[in-house]
Enzyme design. Structure first.
Site, mmCIF file in Angstrom:
data_model
loop_
_atom_site.group_PDB
_atom_site.id
_atom_site.type_symbol
_atom_site.label_atom_id
_atom_site.label_comp_id
_atom_site.label_asym_id
_atom_site.label_seq_id
_atom_site.Cartn_x
_atom_site.Cartn_y
_atom_site.Cartn_z
ATOM 1 N N HIS A 43 0.831 -1.215 0.000
ATOM 2 C CA HIS A 43 0.000 0.000 0.000
ATOM 3 C C HIS A 43 0.866 1.266 0.000
ATOM 4 C CE1 HIS A 43 -3.932 -1.935 0.291
ATOM 5 N NE2 HIS A 43 -3.317 -2.850 1.013
ATOM 6 N N ASP A 45 2.534 1.993 -3.086
ATOM 7 C CA ASP A 45 2.689 2.430 -4.494
ATOM 8 C C ASP A 45 1.825 3.647 -4.823
ATOM 9 O OD1 ASP A 45 0.363 0.841 -4.447
ATOM 10 O OD2 ASP A 45 0.911 -0.370 -6.208
ATOM 11 N N SER A 76 -12.078 -17.658 -22.677
ATOM 12 C CA SER A 76 -11.392 -17.923 -21.409
ATOM 13 C C SER A 76 -11.446 -19.428 -21.154
ATOM 14 C CB SER A 76 -12.084 -17.172 -20.260
ATOM 15 O OG SER A 76 -11.690 -17.762 -19.038
ATOM 16 N N ALA A 130 -5.900 -14.624 -4.671
ATOM 17 C CA ALA A 130 -4.864 -14.972 -3.689
ATOM 18 C C ALA A 130 -3.944 -13.796 -3.395
ATOM 19 C CB ALA A 130 -4.049 -16.155 -4.193
ATOM 20 N N SER A 135 -5.083 -10.485 -12.133
ATOM 21 C CA SER A 135 -5.643 -9.518 -13.100
ATOM 22 C C SER A 135 -4.528 -8.723 -13.787
ATOM 23 C CB SER A 135 -6.666 -8.590 -12.432
ATOM 24 O OG SER A 135 -6.108 -7.933 -11.347
ATOM 25 N N GLU A 168 -7.565 -0.910 -14.891
ATOM 26 C CA GLU A 168 -8.178 -1.117 -13.563
ATOM 27 C C GLU A 168 -8.996 0.106 -13.154
ATOM 28 O OE1 GLU A 168 -7.950 -3.767 -11.446
ATOM 29 O OE2 GLU A 168 -6.375 -4.956 -12.380
ATOM 30 N N ASP A 180 1.672 -3.973 -9.377
ATOM 31 C CA ASP A 180 1.389 -5.308 -9.927
ATOM 32 C C ASP A 180 1.684 -5.358 -11.422
ATOM 33 O OD1 ASP A 180 0.456 -5.431 -7.393
ATOM 34 O OD2 ASP A 180 -1.639 -5.755 -7.913
ATOM 35 N N TYR A 230 -10.502 -1.200 -0.535
ATOM 36 C CA TYR A 230 -9.192 -0.794 -1.077
ATOM 37 C C TYR A 230 -9.211 0.678 -1.467
ATOM 38 C CZ TYR A 230 -5.080 -0.633 -4.135
ATOM 39 O OH TYR A 230 -3.881 -0.303 -4.719
HETATM 40 C C1 GLA Z 1 -2.992 -4.390 -4.869
HETATM 41 C C2 GLA Z 1 -2.826 -3.233 -5.850
HETATM 42 C C3 GLA Z 1 -1.397 -2.695 -5.824
HETATM 43 C C4 GLA Z 1 -0.937 -2.397 -4.405
HETATM 44 C C5 GLA Z 1 -1.241 -3.578 -3.494
HETATM 45 C C6 GLA Z 1 -0.938 -3.270 -2.057
HETATM 46 O O1 GLA Z 1 -2.253 -5.495 -5.273
HETATM 47 O O2 GLA Z 1 -3.144 -3.635 -7.154
HETATM 48 O O3 GLA Z 1 -1.311 -1.547 -6.628
HETATM 49 O O4 GLA Z 1 -1.510 -1.214 -3.921
HETATM 50 O O5 GLA Z 1 -2.597 -3.987 -3.575
HETATM 51 O O6 GLA Z 1 0.407 -3.037 -1.886
#
Ligand code: GLA
Length: 393
Positions: A43, A45, A76, A130, A135, A168, A180, A230
């Site tokens: 958390h 980024d 898919s 997980a 994604s 996203e 990610d 989130y």
């Molecule tokens: C998810 C988000 C990332 C990051 C993490 C927490 O994976 O996609 O951008 O914020 O949560 O570190």
């Protein structure tokens, strides 16, 4: 989608055979992009801070072939679902999984890539929900493939990651950071990647922890960031940063803030926002401390920081759940060097740095105790650090 093998079990053939079956019998290009682990820096980024992820061997594989129309026809394999959409209809498909692909197409087009219609089939072996970024793997796989097929590979990997991130934000509704997608596009086998999420600068750190293993324990509590708290966490951080900015104009995000500055605005923000910002400021320091410790071969410090992060994510950031806290407690009891929630939270995996001597006992204890309490075994995934997005054939 599939189970949770310790090595990527999905093969080109798994995808190719379905592509041939569902389309006209011809073959296309095959691309892959990975999911990820994150050693530390959670958390941070979207607060312009540092993250320290690595790509895993599990990921998504897609076979893609232009079809000479303006339509995308995509199957898919895991969901056994097929969707068609027009590249030129801004509404796009309804199915969430297809919206990821639609978003990538539209964002690539917005960058000037002359995307044409195509047929595609894809599958993945990153366990869904997980916290391993299935994604992002899907977005990066298609972004990389479309850049190769239609864009002459002119878009660089960081920009491809941003295509996934915008997907996203604009097509799914998750205001995620860049971690990610960045690691899925920029990952290197055998290396963790520290990224400065403000400048986009990356540094690779060889990951060869002699005497230790990294293992994920999947609580199988499905985390879903869509419609989840989130986005609320991100807003908390932005409110705290804005309050500090009023007193200290040089502070533009929590990346720039100190504990002292946060204390100055304690009465101006909610208790909840204060706690969340407090976690983020600590996490910024922990990522840098872990990088230094790794260079010095000091895994005890790495592990200690991981436990600190877990506490912060659980007590201050409040993105843990009972099952994840339970897994963290078992890790501590079993002498595991470091353990914490990984990824967005609200379910998913813990990441554990385990001294090889304790590995077997830890895995046994975690299986037995988790099953005794929750009625089912958790998933165990040995981490192997793999490559970022690429063409397979
Ligand atoms: C998810 C988000 C990332 C990051 C993490 C927490 O994976 O996609 O951008 O914020 O949560 O570190």
């Amino acid at each position: 989608m599939r189970g949770a093998p310790s090595l990527m079990k999905l093969t080109i053939e798994d995808v190719r055979s379905r592509f041939i079956k569902h389309f006209d019998g011809s073959t296309g290009n095959v691309y892959a992009a990975p999911g990820r682990i994150n050693l530390i820096g959670e958390h941070t980024d979207y607060n312009n801070g540092f993250v320290f992820p690595g790509a895993v061997e599990q990921g998504m594989i897609a076979e893609i072939k232009p079809n000479g129309t303006r339509n995308v026809d995509v199957y898919s394999i895991d969901l056994k679902d097929r969707v068609q959409f027009s590249l030129d209809d801004p509404a796009g498909p309804k199915a969430t999984w297809a919206r990821y692909i639609f978003g990538v197409c539209r964002e690539m087009m917005a960058l000037g890539v002359p995307v044409e219609g195509f047929n595609a089939a894809f599958a993945g072996d990153v366990p869904l929900g997980a916290g391993m970024s299935s994604s992002a793997a899907l977005e990066s796989c298609f972004a990389y493939g479309l850049n190769d097929l239609f864009g002459g590979n002119k878009i660089d990997r960081l920009e491809l990651a941003k295509v996934g991130q915008r997907t996203e934000h604009k097509y799914i509704g998750v205001n995620c950071g860049i971690m990610d997608q960045a690691i899925s596009c920029l990952g290197k086998a055998g290396n963790l990647m520290r990224m400065d999420c403000r400048s986009g600068e990356v540094a690779y750190f060889p990951w060869n922890p002699k005497g230790y293993r990294l293992v994920l324990v999947n609580s199988n509590v499905k985390h879903a960031l869509v419609g989840s708290p989130y986005n609320d966490r991100r807003l908390s951080c932005e409110r705290a940063a804005a309050a500090i900015h009023e007193l200290h104009p040089e502070v533009e995000s929590l990346r720039d803030a100190s504990y002292e500055q946060l204390d100055e605005v304690k009465d101006k923000i909610s208790e909840e926002d204060y706690k969340r910002a407090h976690y983020v400021i600590g996490e910024r320091e922990r990522v840098l401390a872990v990088c230094d410790a790794l260079e010095a071969g000091d895994y005890e410090t790495v592990g200690h920081m991981m436990y600190e992060t877990h506490n912060g994510l659980s007590k201050e950031y409040e993105v843990s759940c009972e099952e994840l806290d339970f897994l963290n407690d078992i890790a501590k009891e079993q002498g595991v060097t470091g353990s914490r929630i990984m990824g967005g939270g609200f379910g998913g995996c813990t990441i554990n740095l385990v001294d090889e001597h304790y590995y077997d006992n830890f895995v046994k204890a975690v299986r037995e105790q988790f099953k005794a309490k929750y009625g089912k075994e958790p998933g165990i995934i040995d981490v192997v650090i793999g490559d970022g997005a690429r063409r397979l054939c």
